[in-house]
Design an enzyme around this catalytic site. Structure first.
Site, PDB file in Angstrom:
ATOM      1  CG  ASP A 116      -1.682   1.257   1.412  1.00 47.42           C
ATOM      2  OD1 ASP A 116      -1.908   1.949   0.394  1.00 47.42           O
ATOM      3  OD2 ASP A 116      -2.071   1.570   2.559  1.00 47.42           O
TER       4      ASP A 116
ATOM      5  CG  ASP B 243      -6.105   3.152   0.685  1.00 46.45           C
ATOM      6  OD1 ASP B 243      -5.175   2.307   0.763  1.00 46.45           O
ATOM      7  OD2 ASP B 243      -6.845   3.246  -0.313  1.00 46.45           O
TER       8      ASP B 243
ATOM      9  CG  ASP C  32      -1.493   1.705  -3.614  1.00 49.06           C
ATOM     10  OD1 ASP C  32      -0.293   1.401  -3.860  1.00 49.06           O
ATOM     11  OD2 ASP C  32      -1.817   2.446  -2.664  1.00 49.06           O
TER      12      ASP C  32
ATOM     13  CG  ASP D  38      -7.750 -12.254 -12.911  1.00 50.76           C
ATOM     14  OD1 ASP D  38      -8.637 -12.956 -13.438  1.00 50.76           O
ATOM     15  OD2 ASP D  38      -7.114 -12.587 -11.897  1.00 50.76           O
TER      16      ASP D  38
ATOM     17  CG  ASP E 128     -12.474 -15.288 -12.606  1.00 53.79           C
ATOM     18  OD1 ASP E 128     -11.693 -15.552 -11.690  1.00 53.79           O
ATOM     19  OD2 ASP E 128     -13.705 -15.173 -12.449  1.00 53.79           O
TER      20      ASP E 128
ATOM     21  CG  HIS F 234      -6.893 -14.966  -5.624  1.00 55.83           C
ATOM     22  ND1 HIS F 234      -6.431 -15.611  -6.756  1.00 55.83           N
ATOM     23  CD2 HIS F 234      -8.186 -14.677  -5.857  1.00 55.83           C
ATOM     24  CE1 HIS F 234      -7.414 -15.684  -7.641  1.00 55.83           C
ATOM     25  NE2 HIS F 234      -8.486 -15.136  -7.119  1.00 55.83           N
ATOM     26  CG  ASP F 235      -9.680 -18.143  -5.613  1.00 59.89           C
ATOM     27  OD1 ASP F 235     -10.062 -17.099  -5.046  1.00 59.89           O
ATOM     28  OD2 ASP F 235      -9.761 -18.317  -6.855  1.00 59.89           O
TER      29      ASP F 235
HETATM   30  C1  GLC Z   1     -12.349 -17.238  -9.606  1.00 55.76           C
HETATM   31  C2  GLC Z   1     -11.496 -16.303  -8.798  1.00 55.76           C
HETATM   32  C3  GLC Z   1     -12.137 -16.084  -7.460  1.00 55.76           C
HETATM   33  C4  GLC Z   1     -13.479 -15.440  -7.702  1.00 55.76           C
HETATM   34  C5  GLC Z   1     -14.334 -16.247  -8.668  1.00 55.76           C
HETATM   35  C6  GLC Z   1     -15.462 -15.430  -9.202  1.00 55.76           C
HETATM   36  O1  GLC Z   1     -12.419 -18.499  -9.054  1.00 55.76           O
HETATM   37  O2  GLC Z   1     -10.205 -16.797  -8.708  1.00 55.76           O
HETATM   38  O3  GLC Z   1     -11.364 -15.298  -6.612  1.00 55.76           O
HETATM   39  O4  GLC Z   1     -14.163 -15.307  -6.487  1.00 55.76           O
HETATM   40  O5  GLC Z   1     -13.611 -16.694  -9.792  1.00 55.76           O
HETATM   41  O6  GLC Z   1     -14.982 -14.453 -10.069  1.00 55.76           O
END
Ligand code: GLC
Length: 586
Positions: A34, A38, A42, A111, A221, A353-354
């Protein structure tokens, strides 16, 4: 003397498969760095860390969404595909980031979230405004289902029984026009109707706009959700679930290959590249992945499959975690290696991140954290495929211990907790215990830059708590330490760049029935690697069966390991979480 003319194949080949020797680093911008104070990461924060990335040696940065968004799902709900959310900065900042990466020899992959938009995207605002709006058909609108002869037209009768990935039904009733819209994810993420050619054209135009601005590809995605069975039939309802599973009707649907080939023609075919496309594909099988990634078919370069990240769950349900068996992991990853050996290409990842943090999930985040983080890096990166490093993984960052539900931020967690405690009769404590190991917020705590307040991530108040172990797990302590996890990642990444057998060699799994040792061979005609990893806290003797082993390893050189060299330890003896990589050949 005859000079051999290069064939078309040999001229094209290096550009076409450049990604085989590349390593991708994923940035989840909200949690990276960051600059503004905030509390939210970023673009200028990322720009300030470019030298760190270059030093690590990665070739490509995949940036999770920075587009304008109401942030219902942290940016995976986009309301303007062609602008940057003010939370993250401006288009100028993004240009500076792109240029800064290019100047350092790295590429930028964006993405691409086009299975759905935000409900605040102008396309959806128009679509919902009336039944005869020209964009009505850009989304999946259906009238209420007729229940027990009521003639239809009422709220409370969703068009089918599908549940949303984020709990609750996959349909939202819209008062204004008396119809429901489909949202596989949150109600603020309505699904786009890819059957409509105008939708597809609008998406391709947007993708071309980004490529023209200098980005180098896309991570797509849930891209295997875009073609749906237009009959939208009810799905099976599993025991203990409130809703039907619609995935058989939207995963790998009837037109998915047609759509991806069309996208390739409209967006990628005429560009010199080198570009990278990777399709996120939950539920994809090996056989389907061959079709998606066969270069002759011109769809995507590689896919993210989910098999190996479902092995530690009952019935693929992340809220019902179970212990991982190493034999299951080897069986699964080995099948993907074999399945894509001739045609297509694998992507390789432990986390993103998932997913939970790699070292907490597949390694040991206590006594053996550093050793196991290094061992995992070696094992993953030496498979055949393109490896992905998720921010903080290169530091051995761990899962977070959250307390109350109010400590969580992820919509998936919050919705699940609400549904499980209010409709499924579970207690708060039960739900919190079950979601702790595999919830997505584990991976979303801020990157730990140093031991200062808030780990050097922000001068403000972070949007999600910083892991208290930042006092000893942080970048400042690692970048100049040759024995750190970070330095080990540098070594492993460099090995892919210097050793063709890593990027291009064949893969053979060894010891498929061993519950503790992960062992495989990589080979090219003139070089072989033997890779051994101990997935346990106990010493292991590796019992290589002569029949499996193509060369005499007795004279091979140990080129990589996570313990200091110790001549008295036998070559095929592994200490807790030890990694050994031997090289034979020229
Ligand atoms: C993908 C992303 C996830 C998101 C989902 C809906 O799985 O990696 O973070 O919540 O799609 O877009």
């Amino acid at each position: 003397m005859t000079v051999e003319q290069p064939t078309e194949e040999s001229v094209e080949a290096p550009a076409r498969d450049w990604f085989k020797s590349a390593v991708v680093y994923q940035i989840y911008p909200r949690s990276f760095a960051d600059s503004s104070g905030d509390g939210i990461g970023d673009l200028r924060g990322i720009i300030s860390k470019l030298d760190y990335l270059q030093r690590l040696g990665v070739d490509v940065v995949w940036l999770s969404p920075i587009y304008t968004s109401p942030q219902d799902d942290n940016g995976y709900d986009i309301s303007d595909y062609r602008d940057v959310d003010p939370l993250f900065g401006t288009l100028e900042d993004l240009q500076e980031l792109t240029d800064g990466l290019h100047a350092r020899g790295m590429k930028l992959v964006m993405d691409l979230v086009v299975n759905h938009t935000s409900d605040e995207h102008p396309w959806f605002v128009e679509s919902r405004s009336s039944k005869d709006n020209p964009k009505r058909d850009w989304y999946w609108w259906r009238p209420p289902r007729e229940v027990a002869g009521d003639g239809g037209g009422v709220q409370g009768a969703a068009p089918n029984n599908w549940g949303s990935v984020f709990s609750g039904p996959a349909w939202e009733f819209d008062q204004a026009t008396g119809e429901y819209y489909l949202h596989i994810f949150s109600r603020k993420q309505p699904d786009l109707n890819w059957e409509n050619p105008e939708v597809r054209a609008a998406v391709y135009e947007m993708m071309n706009w980004w490529l023209d601005r200098g980005v180098d590809g896309f991570r797509m995605d849930v891209i295997n959700f875009i073609s749906k069975d237009t009959a939208l039939p009810d799905g099976p309802i599993a025991a203990g679930m409130l809703y039907g599973d619609g995935s058989p009707f939207f995963i790998g649907g009837p037109r998915i290959h047609e759509f991806l080939q069309e996208m390739h023609r409209e967006v990628f075919a005429d560009r010199p590249g080198p570009l990278l496309t990777v399709g996120e594909m939950p539920g994809v099988t090996v056989d389907q992945a061959v079709l998606f990634t066969d270069p002759e078919r011109a769809e995507v370069d590689m896919v993210f499959q989910f098999e190996h990240v479902a092995l530690d769950q009952e019935d693929g349900n992340k809220w019902r975690p179970k212990k991982l068996k190493l034999t299951d992991l080897k069986h699964s990853l080995g099948r993907w290696q074999t399945g894509l050996a001739e045609r297509g290409w694998n992507s390789l990842y432990w986390g993103n991140h998932d997913q939970a943090r790699a070292v907490s999930r597949f390694g040991n985040d206590g006594q053996y954290r550093e050793l196991s983080a290094k061992m995992l890096a070696g094992i993953l990166h030496l498979h055949r495929g393109t490896p992905y490093v998720y921010q903080g993984e290169e530091l051995g960052m761990t899962n977070m211990t959250f307390g109350a539900i109010s400590d969580y931020r992820d919509i998936e967690v919050l919705n699940h907790h609400r549904e499980a405690t209010t409709h499924l009769g579970h207690t708060d404590a039960e739900v919190l215990a079950a979601l702790a190991p595999l919830n997505r917020d584990n991976a979303r705590t801020p990157v730990q830059w140093d031991a200062s307040r808030h780990a050097g991530f922000t001068t403000g108040s972070p949007w999600i708590a910083v892991n208290p172990n930042a006092n000893h797990i942080n970048a400042a302590a690692q970048v100049d330490d040759p024995d750190s996890v970070y330095s080990f990642y540098r070594q492993v990444i460099a090995l892919r760049h210097s050793e063709p057998v890593v990027s291009h060699g064949d893969f053979t799994m060894l010891l498929p029935r061993d519950e503790h040792v992960y062992a495989f061979v990589r080979s090219l005609p003139d070089t072989q690697l033997l890779v051994l990893g101990n997935f346990s806290g106990q010493d292991q003797e590796v019992a290589l069966d002569g029949a499996d082993v193509p060369v005499a390893w007795g004279s091979a050189v140990l080129i990589l390991g996570n313990y200091p060299a110790e001549p008295s330890v036998p070559r095929l003896h592994l200490r807790p979480w030890e990694l050994k990589v031997f090289r034979a050949g020229r």
